[in-house]
Design a protein around this motif. Structure first.
Motif, PDB file in Angstrom:
ATOM      1  N   THR A 333      13.800  17.248 -11.892  1.00 34.38           N
ATOM      2  CA  THR A 333      14.422  16.814 -13.138  1.00 34.38           C
ATOM      3  C   THR A 333      13.703  17.419 -14.327  1.00 34.38           C
ATOM      4  O   THR A 333      12.494  17.348 -14.431  1.00 34.38           O
ATOM      5  CB  THR A 333      14.361  15.273 -13.240  1.00 34.38           C
ATOM      6  N   ASN A 334      14.459  18.053 -15.214  1.00 36.14           N
ATOM      7  CA  ASN A 334      13.869  18.606 -16.424  1.00 36.14           C
ATOM      8  C   ASN A 334      13.991  17.595 -17.555  1.00 36.14           C
ATOM      9  O   ASN A 334      14.997  16.917 -17.673  1.00 36.14           O
ATOM     10  CB  ASN A 334      14.589  19.892 -16.851  1.00 36.14           C
ATOM     11  N   GLU A 335      12.959  17.482 -18.350  1.00 46.40           N
ATOM     12  CA  GLU A 335      13.003  16.562 -19.476  1.00 46.40           C
ATOM     13  C   GLU A 335      13.801  17.217 -20.595  1.00 46.40           C
ATOM     14  O   GLU A 335      13.266  17.821 -21.505  1.00 46.40           O
ATOM     15  CB  GLU A 335      11.588  16.222 -19.935  1.00 46.40           C
ATOM     16  N   SER A 336      15.097  17.072 -20.474  1.00 48.55           N
ATOM     17  CA  SER A 336      15.962  17.697 -21.466  1.00 48.55           C
ATOM     18  C   SER A 336      16.886  16.658 -22.046  1.00 48.55           C
ATOM     19  O   SER A 336      17.151  15.633 -21.445  1.00 48.55           O
ATOM     20  CB  SER A 336      16.784  18.832 -20.830  1.00 48.55           C
ATOM     21  N   ILE A 337      17.411  16.937 -23.202  1.00 47.92           N
ATOM     22  CA  ILE A 337      18.306  16.008 -23.877  1.00 47.92           C
ATOM     23  C   ILE A 337      19.659  16.670 -24.072  1.00 47.92           C
ATOM     24  O   ILE A 337      19.745  17.836 -24.459  1.00 47.92           O
ATOM     25  CB  ILE A 337      17.719  15.582 -25.238  1.00 47.92           C
ATOM     26  N   SER A 392      22.606  11.811 -24.487  1.00 44.65           N
ATOM     27  CA  SER A 392      21.765  11.020 -23.589  1.00 44.65           C
ATOM     28  C   SER A 392      20.577  11.847 -23.148  1.00 44.65           C
ATOM     29  O   SER A 392      20.656  13.070 -23.015  1.00 44.65           O
ATOM     30  CB  SER A 392      22.559  10.563 -22.364  1.00 44.65           C
ATOM     31  N   LEU A 393      19.462  11.172 -22.926  1.00 44.04           N
ATOM     32  CA  LEU A 393      18.229  11.802 -22.469  1.00 44.04           C
ATOM     33  C   LEU A 393      17.995  11.398 -21.022  1.00 44.04           C
ATOM     34  O   LEU A 393      17.882  10.206 -20.716  1.00 44.04           O
ATOM     35  CB  LEU A 393      17.062  11.354 -23.347  1.00 44.04           C
ATOM     36  N   GLU A 394      17.966  12.395 -20.128  1.00 46.06           N
ATOM     37  CA  GLU A 394      17.699  12.143 -18.714  1.00 46.06           C
ATOM     38  C   GLU A 394      18.713  11.191 -18.083  1.00 46.06           C
ATOM     39  O   GLU A 394      18.428  10.562 -17.060  1.00 46.06           O
ATOM     40  CB  GLU A 394      16.293  11.557 -18.540  1.00 46.06           C
ATOM     41  N   ASP A 395      19.876  11.043 -18.708  1.00 46.20           N
ATOM     42  CA  ASP A 395      20.888  10.104 -18.219  1.00 46.20           C
ATOM     43  C   ASP A 395      20.327   8.690 -18.074  1.00 46.20           C
ATOM     44  O   ASP A 395      20.773   7.896 -17.247  1.00 46.20           O
ATOM     45  CB  ASP A 395      21.465  10.568 -16.873  1.00 46.20           C
ATOM     46  N   ARG A 396      19.343   8.379 -18.905  1.00 47.36           N
ATOM     47  CA  ARG A 396      18.748   7.039 -18.900  1.00 47.36           C
ATOM     48  C   ARG A 396      18.722   6.418 -20.289  1.00 47.36           C
ATOM     49  O   ARG A 396      18.817   5.205 -20.424  1.00 47.36           O
ATOM     50  CB  ARG A 396      17.313   7.081 -18.360  1.00 47.36           C
ATOM     51  N   PHE A 397      18.568   7.265 -21.303  1.00 45.10           N
ATOM     52  CA  PHE A 397      18.391   6.773 -22.658  1.00 45.10           C
ATOM     53  C   PHE A 397      19.511   7.296 -23.551  1.00 45.10           C
ATOM     54  O   PHE A 397      19.769   8.504 -23.597  1.00 45.10           O
ATOM     55  CB  PHE A 397      17.039   7.206 -23.222  1.00 45.10           C
ATOM     56  N   ILE A 398      20.182   6.391 -24.236  1.00 43.89           N
ATOM     57  CA  ILE A 398      21.249   6.766 -25.161  1.00 43.89           C
ATOM     58  C   ILE A 398      20.612   7.106 -26.498  1.00 43.89           C
ATOM     59  O   ILE A 398      19.794   6.347 -27.024  1.00 43.89           O
ATOM     60  CB  ILE A 398      22.244   5.601 -25.331  1.00 43.89           C
ATOM     61  N   VAL A 399      20.974   8.272 -27.047  1.00 44.09           N
ATOM     62  CA  VAL A 399      20.399   8.741 -28.306  1.00 44.09           C
ATOM     63  C   VAL A 399      21.424   8.539 -29.424  1.00 44.09           C
ATOM     64  O   VAL A 399      22.555   9.014 -29.334  1.00 44.09           O
ATOM     65  CB  VAL A 399      19.992  10.230 -28.220  1.00 44.09           C
ATOM     66  N   SER A 405      17.280   7.760 -39.478  1.00 39.58           N
ATOM     67  CA  SER A 405      16.508   7.395 -38.287  1.00 39.58           C
ATOM     68  C   SER A 405      17.253   7.804 -37.013  1.00 39.58           C
ATOM     69  O   SER A 405      18.469   8.013 -37.021  1.00 39.58           O
ATOM     70  CB  SER A 405      16.230   5.890 -38.246  1.00 39.58           C
ATOM     71  N   LEU A 406      16.484   7.912 -35.927  1.00 37.10           N
ATOM     72  CA  LEU A 406      17.020   8.073 -34.574  1.00 37.10           C
ATOM     73  C   LEU A 406      16.715   6.802 -33.799  1.00 37.10           C
ATOM     74  O   LEU A 406      15.639   6.215 -33.946  1.00 37.10           O
ATOM     75  CB  LEU A 406      16.369   9.267 -33.855  1.00 37.10           C
ATOM     76  N   ILE A 407      17.658   6.390 -32.968  1.00 38.58           N
ATOM     77  CA  ILE A 407      17.460   5.192 -32.151  1.00 38.58           C
ATOM     78  C   ILE A 407      17.724   5.555 -30.697  1.00 38.58           C
ATOM     79  O   ILE A 407      18.733   6.186 -30.372  1.00 38.58           O
ATOM     80  CB  ILE A 407      18.395   4.052 -32.595  1.00 38.58           C
ATOM     81  N   LEU A 408      16.789   5.175 -29.815  1.00 37.94           N
ATOM     82  CA  LEU A 408      16.926   5.405 -28.377  1.00 37.94           C
ATOM     83  C   LEU A 408      17.085   4.062 -27.690  1.00 37.94           C
ATOM     84  O   LEU A 408      16.279   3.141 -27.909  1.00 37.94           O
ATOM     85  CB  LEU A 408      15.703   6.133 -27.807  1.00 37.94           C
ATOM     86  N   ILE A 409      18.124   3.954 -26.863  1.00 39.63           N
ATOM     87  CA  ILE A 409      18.402   2.719 -26.127  1.00 39.63           C
ATOM     88  C   ILE A 409      18.232   2.991 -24.629  1.00 39.63           C
ATOM     89  O   ILE A 409      18.778   3.967 -24.102  1.00 39.63           O
ATOM     90  CB  ILE A 409      19.830   2.212 -26.400  1.00 39.63           C
ATOM     91  N   ARG A 527      22.557   1.814 -13.429  1.00 42.63           N
ATOM     92  CA  ARG A 527      21.292   2.449 -13.078  1.00 42.63           C
ATOM     93  C   ARG A 527      20.941   3.586 -14.020  1.00 42.63           C
ATOM     94  O   ARG A 527      21.820   4.251 -14.578  1.00 42.63           O
ATOM     95  CB  ARG A 527      21.344   2.989 -11.643  1.00 42.63           C
ATOM     96  N   GLY A 528      19.628   3.794 -14.153  1.00 39.30           N
ATOM     97  CA  GLY A 528      19.184   4.996 -14.831  1.00 39.30           C
ATOM     98  C   GLY A 528      19.593   6.204 -14.012  1.00 39.30           C
ATOM     99  O   GLY A 528      19.850   6.107 -12.812  1.00 39.30           O
ATOM    100  N   HIS A 529      19.661   7.353 -14.652  1.00 43.55           N
ATOM    101  CA  HIS A 529      20.078   8.604 -14.009  1.00 43.55           C
ATOM    102  C   HIS A 529      21.558   8.593 -13.650  1.00 43.55           C
ATOM    103  O   HIS A 529      21.996   9.370 -12.814  1.00 43.55           O
ATOM    104  CB  HIS A 529      19.233   8.911 -12.767  1.00 43.55           C
ATOM    105  N   ARG A 530      22.353   7.682 -14.234  1.00 43.00           N
ATOM    106  CA  ARG A 530      23.810   7.770 -14.120  1.00 43.00           C
ATOM    107  C   ARG A 530      24.382   7.935 -15.514  1.00 43.00           C
ATOM    108  O   ARG A 530      24.212   7.069 -16.368  1.00 43.00           O
ATOM    109  CB  ARG A 530      24.406   6.518 -13.468  1.00 43.00           C
ATOM    110  N   ARG A 531      25.007   9.080 -15.741  1.00 41.72           N
ATOM    111  CA  ARG A 531      25.512   9.361 -17.084  1.00 41.72           C
ATOM    112  C   ARG A 531      26.692   8.455 -17.419  1.00 41.72           C
ATOM    113  O   ARG A 531      27.639   8.334 -16.655  1.00 41.72           O
ATOM    114  CB  ARG A 531      25.927  10.828 -17.210  1.00 41.72           C
ATOM    115  N   LEU A 532      26.604   7.826 -18.558  1.00 44.27           N
ATOM    116  CA  LEU A 532      27.708   7.020 -19.064  1.00 44.27           C
ATOM    117  C   LEU A 532      28.609   7.909 -19.906  1.00 44.27           C
ATOM    118  O   LEU A 532      28.132   8.757 -20.668  1.00 44.27           O
ATOM    119  CB  LEU A 532      27.176   5.869 -19.928  1.00 44.27           C
TER     120      LEU A 532
END
Length: 575
Positions: A333-337, A392-399, A405-409, A527-532
């Motif tokens: 997994t690459n840390e990409s957004i 989304s970041l890593e299919d875990r965090f919504i940007v 401001s930036l908000i990560l969920i 789950r994390g790693h599932r793209r919404l």
């Protein structure tokens, strides 16, 4: 005047018994080990009142002669060793000569045994032989233990409910069922056969017959070249929330060894989600001279002569095994957004005219920041749903972007908190709101988990579950909490039940409900790693706006955080 006194034999025997026998499951453990050491191919355990009223263990082993019966209940008498040097080569499960003596000290015990030449019956109470006489019986031994701790009320009052003690016995019972696949085991409780395992040709077949929730291919077998290490491990898509499905054996002896368990979890760490554990059974065969088994009277703790060498070799072999489990065709997994690169093509392939969707902030559009409200974002309805979705970041965090401001969920933590709130709210009435399943789920489940369902059945019902126990190895789920709208599967249910244990049972009722609700929400959340997709994100943001919210999930992990433009400018040396 001397204040130090010598304890009488009766007091000494009861104190010593307390080191070996703490509850009914310890009695079952010691008697099963005696039966296995006697060469038995059939072992039957019968219980009443979770073992508190009666435990009877019968086998078809070599039996005990009339001359040896009185010796069998004396402390430090054994047929396994004759001198201390024998410990270096013993492979028997018992060897200390304490088990029967300890049981006899705290119960009323009857032993019927035949060595094939004669059969005898001996009755014992409070370590004293009441009678010894000839009888008729097939070859083997039957030991009946009644009224455990009848003469030790201090210990008796600490025993748990019948269901809890039975669950503990099943846990012990399965340890031997797993390891000794050539033995026929039967477990009877309150005149009902609750588990029976016939002899099986190989270990994998026996393991799959115990953990019947696993299908072919879920558990993979691995052996080293010399067959000194055998591992039956779960595949990369099978995991648990704790390490209780990890069984470790050294020379076929079940051991609680923290380092062996850690070696297994470390080997799996690269292919399982964070804080998840495999299901596996590890057998390590080692020269008896290289391991000290005489650490504790219960014989589940060991010490290796050269632990570094042992764990290094085990770790190397485990990593070889786990590397074969990794799904093919995947890359690290690459840390990409995933952020919009072209303003003419909004993310998720949606058209720019999609109602309610802002791919980018408009210069004239003011989107709020929770810092604008003095940190209290929940006073403003629609805060989350008014933010701009960036990706989304890593299919875990919504940007998301707000005003300056930036908000990560954390998508999993956010939905976990929403579901938890809904489940707790619905349980307040005493019985949760149930969503009936059109097609009930029939789930095969191992006996240990089945007992946990029985123990916590009223709490599960209060949360909205409608569960019917069907036979000895399965349950039917007719309804689930109405809040579980993101789907519910057999795996989620097994994960929830796997997290229930005696420690949770010690809590107050409302705290038990909260613990189960938190576990249910966690396993039922996306789950994390599932793209919404964009609509799923919108739905989640709206739910966050409507919820009686908190900035953390039920387990204490933050749901989101904000990075202000000031912080960004400072980091980039612009201010």
């Amino acid at each position: 005047m001397s204040i130090i006194r010598r304890l009488d034999n009766e007091t000494v025997s009861k104190i010593s018994a307390g080191e070996v026998i703490l509850r009914p499951s310890n009695v079952v453990k010691e008697l099963i080990e005696n039966s296995i050491d006697a060469g038995s191919t059939f072992i039957e355990i019968e219980l009443k009142s979770g073992g508190k009223e009666m435990i009877r263990v019968s086998d078809n082993g070599c039996g005990i002669s009339k001359e040896d019966l009185p010796l069998a209940i004396e402390r430090y008498t054994t047929s396994k060793i004759s001198k201390i040097d024998d410990l270096d080569k013993t492979v028997s499960l018992g060897f200390r000569g304490e088990a029967l003596a300890s049981i006899a000290a705290v119960s009323r015990m009857t032993i019927v045994s035949s060595n094939g030449e004669s059969a005898n019956l001996m009755e014992v109470e409070d370590s004293k032989i009441q009678s010894l006489k000839a009888t008729a019986a097939p070859k083997g031994t039957t030991i009946m233990v009644r009224d455990l701790f009848y003469n030790l009320p201090v210990r008796k009052k600490f025993l748990k409910t019948d269901k809890t003690e039975l669950a503990s016995i099943i846990d012990v019972f399965l340890r031997y069922v797993i390891a000794f696949n050539q033995i026929h085991f039967k477990l009877i409780s309150s005149n009902r056969v609750i588990q029976e395992y016939f002899p099986q040709q190989n270990q994998l077949t026996r393991i799959l017959s115990v953990f019947i929730e696993y299908k072919e291919g879920d558990i993979v077998e691995f052996k080293d070249a010399d067959n000194h290490l055998r591992l039956f491990g779960s595949n990369f898509n099978i995991f648990r929330s704790d390490y209780r499905s990890i069984y470790t054996y050294v020379n076929n002896r079940f051991v609680n060894d923290r380092l062996l368990r850690r070696t297994i979890t470390d080997a799996y760490s690269n292919i399982l989600p964070p804080q998840k554990y495999p299901s596996c059974v590890l057998f390590l065969d080692i020269d008896p001279r290289e391991v000290d088994i005489n650490i504790h009277p219960q014989k589940t703790e060991i010490r290796f002569k050269d632990p570094n060498r042992v764990f290094s070799q085990v770790s190397h072999l485990l990593k070889q095994f786990v590397s074969r489990l990794s799904p093919k065709g995947t890359s690290p997994t690459n840390e990409s957004i995933a952020i919009e690169q072209d303003r003419r093509e909004p993310i998720y392939g949606l058209s720019e005219s999609t109602p309610g969707y802002n791919a980018y902030s408009n210069p004239g559009h003011h989107t709020p920041s929770f810092l604008d409200k003095g940190g209290d974002i929940f006073e403003s309805a629609g805060f989350f749903s008014s933010l701009n979705i960036l990706g989304s970041l890593e299919d875990r965090f919504i940007v998301l972007s707000g005003h300056h401001s930036l908000i990560l969920i954390d998508q999993h933590a956010a939905q976990e908190r929403i579901l938890y709130n809904d489940i707790i709210k619905n349980s307040k009435s005493g019985k949760g709101i149930t969503q009936r399943l059109l097609i009930p789920m029939n789930i095969d489940i191992n006996p240990l988990l089945l007992k946990r369902i029985e123990l916590f059945s009223s709490k599960l019902e209060r949360l909205g579950f409608d569960i019917e126990i069907f036979g000895n190895n399965s349950v039917i789920i007719k309804g689930i909490p109405v809040s579980l709208t993101y789907g519910f599967s057999e795996k989620e249910f097994i994960d929830i039940i796997s997290n229930l244990d005696e420690d949770i049972g010690k809590l107050e009722e409302d705290d038990i409900i909260k613990e189960i609700a938190a576990t249910t929400a966690c396993h039922a959340s996306v789950r994390g790693h599932r793209r919404l997709n964009e609509m799923e994100i919108r739905r989640l943001l709206l739910d966050m706006d409507k919820a009686d919210f908190s900035t953390a999930c039920p387990h204490g992990r933050p749901v989101f955080f904000e990075i202000t433009i000031d912080e960004i400018e400072k980091r980039l040396d612009r201010k």
